[in-house]
Write an enzyme that holds these catalytic residues in place. Structure first.
Site, mmCIF file in Angstrom:
data_model
loop_
_atom_site.group_PDB
_atom_site.id
_atom_site.type_symbol
_atom_site.label_atom_id
_atom_site.label_comp_id
_atom_site.label_asym_id
_atom_site.label_seq_id
_atom_site.Cartn_x
_atom_site.Cartn_y
_atom_site.Cartn_z
ATOM 1 N N ASP A 67 41.193 73.830 29.261
ATOM 2 C CA ASP A 67 40.163 74.747 28.814
ATOM 3 C C ASP A 67 38.916 74.645 29.544
ATOM 4 O OD1 ASP A 67 39.560 72.326 27.951
ATOM 5 O OD2 ASP A 67 39.895 72.636 25.892
ATOM 6 N N ASP A 136 37.766 68.969 13.526
ATOM 7 C CA ASP A 136 38.141 70.138 12.694
ATOM 8 C C ASP A 136 39.643 70.430 13.131
ATOM 9 O OD1 ASP A 136 38.365 71.441 15.411
ATOM 10 O OD2 ASP A 136 36.901 72.929 14.619
ATOM 11 N N HIS A 138 41.306 71.107 15.867
ATOM 12 C CA HIS A 138 41.725 71.833 17.097
ATOM 13 C C HIS A 138 42.538 70.994 18.304
ATOM 14 C CE1 HIS A 138 37.334 70.806 19.037
ATOM 15 N NE2 HIS A 138 38.434 70.329 19.745
ATOM 16 N N GLU A 143 40.415 76.621 17.809
ATOM 17 C CA GLU A 143 39.993 76.356 16.709
ATOM 18 C C GLU A 143 40.669 76.747 15.331
ATOM 19 O OE1 GLU A 143 37.807 74.241 16.956
ATOM 20 O OE2 GLU A 143 35.927 74.883 17.716
HETATM 21 C C1 F6R Z 1 38.882 69.034 25.972
HETATM 22 C C2 F6R Z 1 39.723 69.603 24.704
HETATM 23 C C3 F6R Z 1 39.565 69.139 23.167
HETATM 24 C C4 F6R Z 1 39.201 67.597 23.083
HETATM 25 C C5 F6R Z 1 38.849 67.588 21.490
HETATM 26 C C6 F6R Z 1 38.634 65.987 21.446
HETATM 27 O O1 F6R Z 1 39.896 69.331 27.045
HETATM 28 O O2 F6R Z 1 40.665 70.248 24.995
HETATM 29 O O3 F6R Z 1 40.461 69.796 22.486
HETATM 30 O O4 F6R Z 1 40.405 67.158 23.351
HETATM 31 O O5 F6R Z 1 37.491 68.175 21.363
HETATM 32 O O6 F6R Z 1 37.501 65.692 21.928
HETATM 33 P P1 F6R Z 1 37.193 64.301 22.319
HETATM 34 O O7 F6R Z 1 38.140 63.612 23.220
HETATM 35 O O8 F6R Z 1 35.889 64.018 23.326
HETATM 36 O O9 F6R Z 1 36.907 63.478 20.844
#
Ligand code: F6R
Length: 260
Positions: A67, A136, A138, A143
């Site tokens: 992303d 959440d 995702h 989301e």
């Molecule tokens: C980032 C991504 C997000 C993160 C998620 C967890 O490329 O795709 O889905 O993996 O927000 O973030 P962290 O690892 O910072 O807790």
């Protein structure tokens, strides 16, 4: 879904790095899927260490990011293309141009998303996709409410995700509202997905992903349908799992010859 519970986050990073190294030794042209955020950082550090030790090369492989924020300037330190270069790519030997990301600065967002899907399929699809999970539920930036068969497209971040990611920016107001993200259908097409989660803040999302109903309300739950999904958890992230004891016993009894 194989759920592995280990005491510490660094144990998870080592196991995930093992899976990447084994894949690249067997298949040097393998296509990797890279996540950003905190969860995979230990994996990247471990892979850099093993690369420097001469144990693994990325010279024939390629990689795609999950992303990207929309609208962050090319030199912004939190632009995911920049983050992955700083944290991983610049420390190993990917060929120039082998790491790609969705173009968050494109004038034509829809065309950029379609081009990204085309690039992934043109590379033969993703062999091993690293993932984190949001509080959440995702994965990538799909989301709650995301279509379970979605493809790369623009999404609006929830308030919760923007607050979670404010730690990387000066304040929540600086976190972009819009992102380009691989869809849940894109991720589901990866041949192996390896998700890492550590810390008690992830425990509820992990429970809903592993033991809840498959639902767009918890996008990560779509991985219950995946034929080869590995979920690596530390004890705190696994704390709410009813089946934690079974998962621990299963991993303790796993035969040596059986890979993740
Ligand atoms: C980032 C991504 C997000 C993160 C998620 C967890 O490329 O795709 O889905 O993996 O927000 O973030 P962290 O690892 O910072 O807790």
């Amino acid at each position: 879904m194989e759920v592995v519970i280990l005491p510490h986050a660094q144990d998870l990073a080592r196991l995930a790095a093992d899976a990447v190294v084994r894949l690249l030794r067997r298949q040097p042209q393998a296509v990797l899927g890279l996540a950003t955020g905190s969860s995979p950082l230990g994996v990247y550090r471990e892979l850099i260490r093993r690369h420097r030790a001469g144990e693994v090369t990325f010279a024939r492989s390629r990689a795609f990011l999950l992303d990207e924020y929309v609208g962050l300037p090319a030199d912004h330190p939190q632009r995911y293309r920049r983050v992955i270069a700083d944290e991983f790519e610049d420390h190993v030997d990917f060929p120039v141009g082998a790491v790609q990301s969705p173009d968050g600065l494109a004038d034509d967002i829809a065309a950029a998303c379609a081009a990204y899907e085309g690039a992934i399929s043109g590379a033969g699809g993703i062999d091993l996709q690293l993932l984190g999970i949001g509080t959440d539920g995702h994965i990538a930036f799909n989301e709650p409410g995301s279509s379970l068969s979605s493809r790369t497209r623009v999404k609006t971040l929830t308030r919760q995700t923007r607050e979670d990611n404010a730690r990387f920016f000066g304040s929540v107001d600086e976190v972009p509202r819009h992102v380009l993200t691989q869809g849940l259908g894109t991720i589901a097409a990866a041949r192996h997905v390896v998700l890492l989660a550590a810390g008690e803040a992830k425990a509820d999302a992990v429970r809903r992903m592993v033991e809840g109903p498959v639902s767009a309300s918890c996008p990560a739950s779509v991985l219950q349908f995946h034929p080869h999904a590995t979920v690596l958890l530390d004890a705190a992230a696994a704390a709410d799992l009813a089946l934690a004891g079974y998962f621990r016993e299963t991993f303790a009894a796993k035969p040596d010859w059986q890979e993740l």
